[in-house]
Design a protein around this motif. Sequence first.
Motif, PDB file in Angstrom:
ATOM      1  N   ALA A  23       0.829  -1.200   0.000  1.00 42.43           N
ATOM      2  CA  ALA A  23       0.000   0.000   0.000  1.00 42.43           C
ATOM      3  C   ALA A  23       0.870   1.259   0.000  1.00 42.43           C
ATOM      4  N   GLU A  24       1.966   1.229   0.763  1.00 43.77           N
ATOM      5  CA  GLU A  24       2.879   2.375   0.774  1.00 43.77           C
ATOM      6  C   GLU A  24       3.322   2.709  -0.650  1.00 43.77           C
ATOM      7  N   ARG A  25       3.667   1.678  -1.396  1.00 41.34           N
ATOM      8  CA  ARG A  25       4.174   1.891  -2.753  1.00 41.34           C
ATOM      9  C   ARG A  25       3.045   2.262  -3.731  1.00 41.34           C
ATOM     10  N   LEU A  26       1.960   1.490  -3.709  1.00 44.66           N
ATOM     11  CA  LEU A  26       0.892   1.698  -4.681  1.00 44.66           C
ATOM     12  C   LEU A  26       0.107   2.978  -4.421  1.00 44.66           C
ATOM     13  N   ILE A  55      -8.198  -8.344   4.947  1.00 44.83           N
ATOM     14  CA  ILE A  55      -8.817  -7.017   4.968  1.00 44.83           C
ATOM     15  C   ILE A  55     -10.152  -7.074   4.237  1.00 44.83           C
ATOM     16  N   ARG A  56     -11.060  -6.218   4.648  1.00 41.51           N
ATOM     17  CA  ARG A  56     -12.358  -6.131   3.991  1.00 41.51           C
ATOM     18  C   ARG A  56     -12.295  -5.217   2.780  1.00 41.51           C
ATOM     19  N   GLY A  57     -11.318  -4.302   2.797  1.00 35.38           N
ATOM     20  CA  GLY A  57     -11.174  -3.349   1.706  1.00 35.38           C
ATOM     21  C   GLY A  57     -10.025  -2.401   2.020  1.00 35.38           C
ATOM     22  N   LYS A  58      -9.827  -1.434   1.149  1.00 31.70           N
ATOM     23  CA  LYS A  58      -8.732  -0.480   1.350  1.00 31.70           C
ATOM     24  C   LYS A  58      -8.925   0.341   2.617  1.00 31.70           C
ATOM     25  N   GLU A  59     -10.178   0.487   3.052  1.00 28.85           N
ATOM     26  CA  GLU A  59     -10.446   1.240   4.276  1.00 28.85           C
ATOM     27  C   GLU A  59      -9.753   0.613   5.487  1.00 28.85           C
ATOM     28  N   ARG A 111       4.328   9.049   5.980  1.00 28.30           N
ATOM     29  CA  ARG A 111       4.048   9.940   4.846  1.00 28.30           C
ATOM     30  C   ARG A 111       2.771   9.510   4.135  1.00 28.30           C
ATOM     31  N   LEU A 112       2.580   8.197   4.034  1.00 32.36           N
ATOM     32  CA  LEU A 112       1.357   7.678   3.423  1.00 32.36           C
ATOM     33  C   LEU A 112       0.128   8.116   4.209  1.00 32.36           C
TER      34      LEU A 112
END
Length: 233
Positions: A23-26, A55-59, A111-112
């Motif tokens: 996630a940090e990269r994308l 995970i259920r989602g990006k949230e 930073r993310l």
Amino acid sequence: MPKPTTKTPVRRELVMNQLMEAAERLFAQKGVAGTSLQELADAVGLTRTAIYHYIRGKEDILETLVEGFTLRTARDLRRLAASNTGSAMDRLREAVTGMALIVAQHPQRFRLLLTSEGAFPEPLAKQYRRARRETLAALEELMVQAIKEGSCRPVDPELAAFALVGVSNWVAFWYPRPEGAGAAEPERLAASLADIALQGVLSERTASGDGVAHVIGLLRDDLGRLERMLEGS
């Protein structure tokens, strides 16, 4: 020894760390909205179905960021501000060291967090904003306590709190470096940074000095502090 499965804590922690790194990269490259769950799954070698075991989602990734930095810091600082153990200056130093350390341990992830604020669902955004206010309020309270005990100069507590947060957060934008101070391990760097940051608010009582002029100066500081306390009572 049995191989860890998706249900074991070891396996879950491993995959979650991989997901956070992906996630940090994308997210940095494409933003939260522009990154799909399939891309996250591909990045860690999972199928679209398997990723839902973690995970259920990006949230969920955003919640992990907020919990790992903002909510955790707010809890730690509230505890320090409410504590009666040790001097206020010692607790203030612990607070600043802790803030710098958590950022130094995961600078890219922090930073993310900052760049993803606009993608927070509203319930998470409310938690995030409240925790940030609580962090500043706890730091301000620690400053007030340190001023009253005489270990800090009578500076503006709110301004000092903002400055200390800024010093800690800025670590994410320059650490680590291959040479110099930025090459130190996170623990040593955080402690050194706290020492430097707090030099600006330390009372002259903590510095060496003797003679009549020095003592008179300390008495004047005490008198000024007493007057301000009486005005505020």
